[in-house]
Design a protein around this motif. Structure first.
Motif, PDB file in Angstrom:
ATOM      1  N   HIS A  86       0.860  -1.182   0.000  1.00 29.87           N
ATOM      2  CA  HIS A  86       0.000   0.000   0.000  1.00 29.87           C
ATOM      3  C   HIS A  86       0.898   1.235   0.000  1.00 29.87           C
ATOM      4  O   HIS A  86       1.896   1.278   0.723  1.00 29.87           O
ATOM      5  CB  HIS A  86      -0.932   0.004   1.216  1.00 29.87           C
ATOM      6  CG  HIS A  86      -2.097  -0.916   1.055  1.00 29.87           C
ATOM      7  ND1 HIS A  86      -1.997  -2.279   1.226  1.00 29.87           N
ATOM      8  CD2 HIS A  86      -3.385  -0.667   0.716  1.00 29.87           C
ATOM      9  CE1 HIS A  86      -3.181  -2.836   1.009  1.00 29.87           C
ATOM     10  NE2 HIS A  86      -4.035  -1.881   0.693  1.00 29.87           N
ATOM     11  N   VAL A  87       0.507   2.182  -0.822  1.00 30.73           N
ATOM     12  CA  VAL A  87       1.267   3.418  -0.966  1.00 30.73           C
ATOM     13  C   VAL A  87       0.339   4.614  -0.760  1.00 30.73           C
ATOM     14  O   VAL A  87      -0.876   4.511  -0.920  1.00 30.73           O
ATOM     15  CB  VAL A  87       1.933   3.510  -2.363  1.00 30.73           C
ATOM     16  CG1 VAL A  87       3.010   2.449  -2.509  1.00 30.73           C
ATOM     17  CG2 VAL A  87       0.911   3.405  -3.479  1.00 30.73           C
ATOM     18  N   ALA A  88       0.957   5.733  -0.397  1.00 28.88           N
ATOM     19  CA  ALA A  88       0.222   6.989  -0.240  1.00 28.88           C
ATOM     20  C   ALA A  88       1.019   8.090  -0.936  1.00 28.88           C
ATOM     21  O   ALA A  88       2.261   8.055  -0.948  1.00 28.88           O
ATOM     22  CB  ALA A  88       0.045   7.326   1.244  1.00 28.88           C
ATOM     23  N   PRO A  89       0.328   9.058  -1.518  1.00 36.29           N
ATOM     24  CA  PRO A  89       1.048  10.137  -2.187  1.00 36.29           C
ATOM     25  C   PRO A  89       1.751  11.031  -1.178  1.00 36.29           C
ATOM     26  O   PRO A  89       1.211  11.312  -0.114  1.00 36.29           O
ATOM     27  CB  PRO A  89      -0.067  10.898  -2.912  1.00 36.29           C
ATOM     28  CG  PRO A  89      -1.289  10.633  -2.108  1.00 36.29           C
ATOM     29  CD  PRO A  89      -1.125   9.257  -1.542  1.00 36.29           C
ATOM     30  N   LYS A  90       2.971  11.443  -1.509  1.00 39.74           N
ATOM     31  CA  LYS A  90       3.692  12.401  -0.668  1.00 39.74           C
ATOM     32  C   LYS A  90       3.749  13.766  -1.337  1.00 39.74           C
ATOM     33  O   LYS A  90       3.450  14.771  -0.719  1.00 39.74           O
ATOM     34  CB  LYS A  90       5.124  11.917  -0.401  1.00 39.74           C
ATOM     35  CG  LYS A  90       5.221  11.048   0.832  1.00 39.74           C
ATOM     36  CD  LYS A  90       6.623  10.886   1.332  1.00 39.74           C
ATOM     37  CE  LYS A  90       7.177  11.963   2.178  1.00 39.74           C
ATOM     38  NZ  LYS A  90       6.704  12.092   3.520  1.00 39.74           N
ATOM     39  N   LYS A  91       4.132  13.768  -2.624  1.00 40.28           N
ATOM     40  CA  LYS A  91       4.360  15.048  -3.285  1.00 40.28           C
ATOM     41  C   LYS A  91       4.374  14.866  -4.795  1.00 40.28           C
ATOM     42  O   LYS A  91       4.995  13.926  -5.294  1.00 40.28           O
ATOM     43  CB  LYS A  91       5.710  15.589  -2.805  1.00 40.28           C
ATOM     44  CG  LYS A  91       6.197  16.844  -3.443  1.00 40.28           C
ATOM     45  CD  LYS A  91       7.570  17.199  -2.873  1.00 40.28           C
ATOM     46  CE  LYS A  91       8.259  18.188  -3.779  1.00 40.28           C
ATOM     47  NZ  LYS A  91       9.595  18.535  -3.306  1.00 40.28           N
ATOM     48  N   LYS A  92       3.705  15.750  -5.501  1.00 41.34           N
ATOM     49  CA  LYS A  92       3.795  15.771  -6.956  1.00 41.34           C
ATOM     50  C   LYS A  92       5.145  16.395  -7.308  1.00 41.34           C
ATOM     51  O   LYS A  92       5.570  17.363  -6.678  1.00 41.34           O
ATOM     52  CB  LYS A  92       2.652  16.603  -7.539  1.00 41.34           C
ATOM     53  CG  LYS A  92       2.616  16.616  -9.056  1.00 41.34           C
ATOM     54  CD  LYS A  92       1.350  17.292  -9.543  1.00 41.34           C
ATOM     55  CE  LYS A  92       1.305  17.445 -11.034  1.00 41.34           C
ATOM     56  NZ  LYS A  92       1.189  16.221 -11.779  1.00 41.34           N
ATOM     57  N   LEU A  93       5.827  15.822  -8.286  1.00 38.86           N
ATOM     58  CA  LEU A  93       7.091  16.412  -8.726  1.00 38.86           C
ATOM     59  C   LEU A  93       6.818  17.779  -9.352  1.00 38.86           C
ATOM     60  O   LEU A  93       5.757  17.998  -9.948  1.00 38.86           O
ATOM     61  CB  LEU A  93       7.793  15.500  -9.732  1.00 38.86           C
ATOM     62  CG  LEU A  93       8.345  14.185  -9.190  1.00 38.86           C
ATOM     63  CD1 LEU A  93       8.978  13.359 -10.308  1.00 38.86           C
ATOM     64  CD2 LEU A  93       9.346  14.404  -8.074  1.00 38.86           C
ATOM     65  N   ALA A  94       7.779  18.680  -9.230  1.00 40.22           N
ATOM     66  CA  ALA A  94       7.627  20.030  -9.774  1.00 40.22           C
ATOM     67  C   ALA A  94       7.265  19.972 -11.259  1.00 40.22           C
ATOM     68  O   ALA A  94       6.460  20.759 -11.742  1.00 40.22           O
ATOM     69  CB  ALA A  94       8.901  20.836  -9.551  1.00 40.22           C
ATOM     70  N   ARG A  95       7.858  19.033 -11.962  1.00 39.44           N
ATOM     71  CA  ARG A  95       7.470  18.727 -13.343  1.00 39.44           C
ATOM     72  C   ARG A  95       7.829  17.276 -13.592  1.00 39.44           C
ATOM     73  O   ARG A  95       8.706  16.704 -12.925  1.00 39.44           O
ATOM     74  CB  ARG A  95       8.168  19.651 -14.343  1.00 39.44           C
ATOM     75  CG  ARG A  95       9.655  19.417 -14.476  1.00 39.44           C
ATOM     76  CD  ARG A  95      10.272  20.120 -15.702  1.00 39.44           C
ATOM     77  NE  ARG A  95      11.673  19.755 -15.834  1.00 39.44           N
ATOM     78  CZ  ARG A  95      12.117  18.652 -16.442  1.00 39.44           C
ATOM     79  NH1 ARG A  95      11.264  17.803 -16.964  1.00 39.44           N
ATOM     80  NH2 ARG A  95      13.411  18.388 -16.510  1.00 39.44           N
ATOM     81  N   GLY A  96       7.158  16.670 -14.558  1.00 38.79           N
ATOM     82  CA  GLY A  96       7.461  15.290 -14.900  1.00 38.79           C
ATOM     83  C   GLY A  96       8.870  15.169 -15.461  1.00 38.79           C
ATOM     84  O   GLY A  96       9.356  16.074 -16.149  1.00 38.79           O
TER      85      GLY A  96
END
Length: 139
Positions: A86-96
């Motif tokens: 199971h995983v949880a989101p931490k942070k969207k990258l500044a850009r892909g």
């Protein structure tokens, strides 16, 4: 040293995307049917970090996830042979960060995912993880 490990985990965004993970808040990373990828998931520990990589469409690392539950039987596997974490989101990258960019960076030349392109769950060294995050921030 914390002992934290780093991973890259691929998902086809039309099946399960970064946005889907963010909306759910926590998800079972299921459906992995490759022995090496499953072995990698068995090695994951709570608190490990993984880059969420959109495969097939996009071909880029888009976010950082945290392993919140270690390997258990995959709820989508009737045979009982496969595991899921199971995983949880931490942070969207500044850009892909695209596959093309990763392949072009000498610091990532030994990255497992680049050497075994079909592997859906692959380890990253701390330096590889840091480099991809740095690339997302324009470095």
């Amino acid at each position: 040293m914390s002992g934290r490990q780093y991973w890259l985990m691929k998902s086809e965004p039309d099946c399960f995307s970064w946005e889907d993970l963010v909306a759910q808040g926590k998800a079972e990373w299921d459906g992995v049917r490759n022995f090496q990828a499953a072995s990698n998931m068995k090695a994951m520990k709570r608190g490990d970090l993984a880059l969420f990589y959109h495969s097939q469409t996009g071909l880029e690392a888009v976010g950082i996830m945290e392993v919140v539950e270690e390997a258990k039987p995959d709820s989508t596997d009737e045979s009982g042979r496969w595991v899921a974490v199971h995983v949880a989101p931490k942070k969207k990258l500044a850009r892909g960060v695209s596959l093309k960019e990763m392949k072009a960076d000498p610091a990532l030349a030994e990255m497992k995912m680049l050497r075994q392109g079909r592997l859906s769950v692959a380890p990253l060294t701390p330096d590889e993880y840091d480099r991809i995050v740095e690339m997302s921030e324009g470095g």
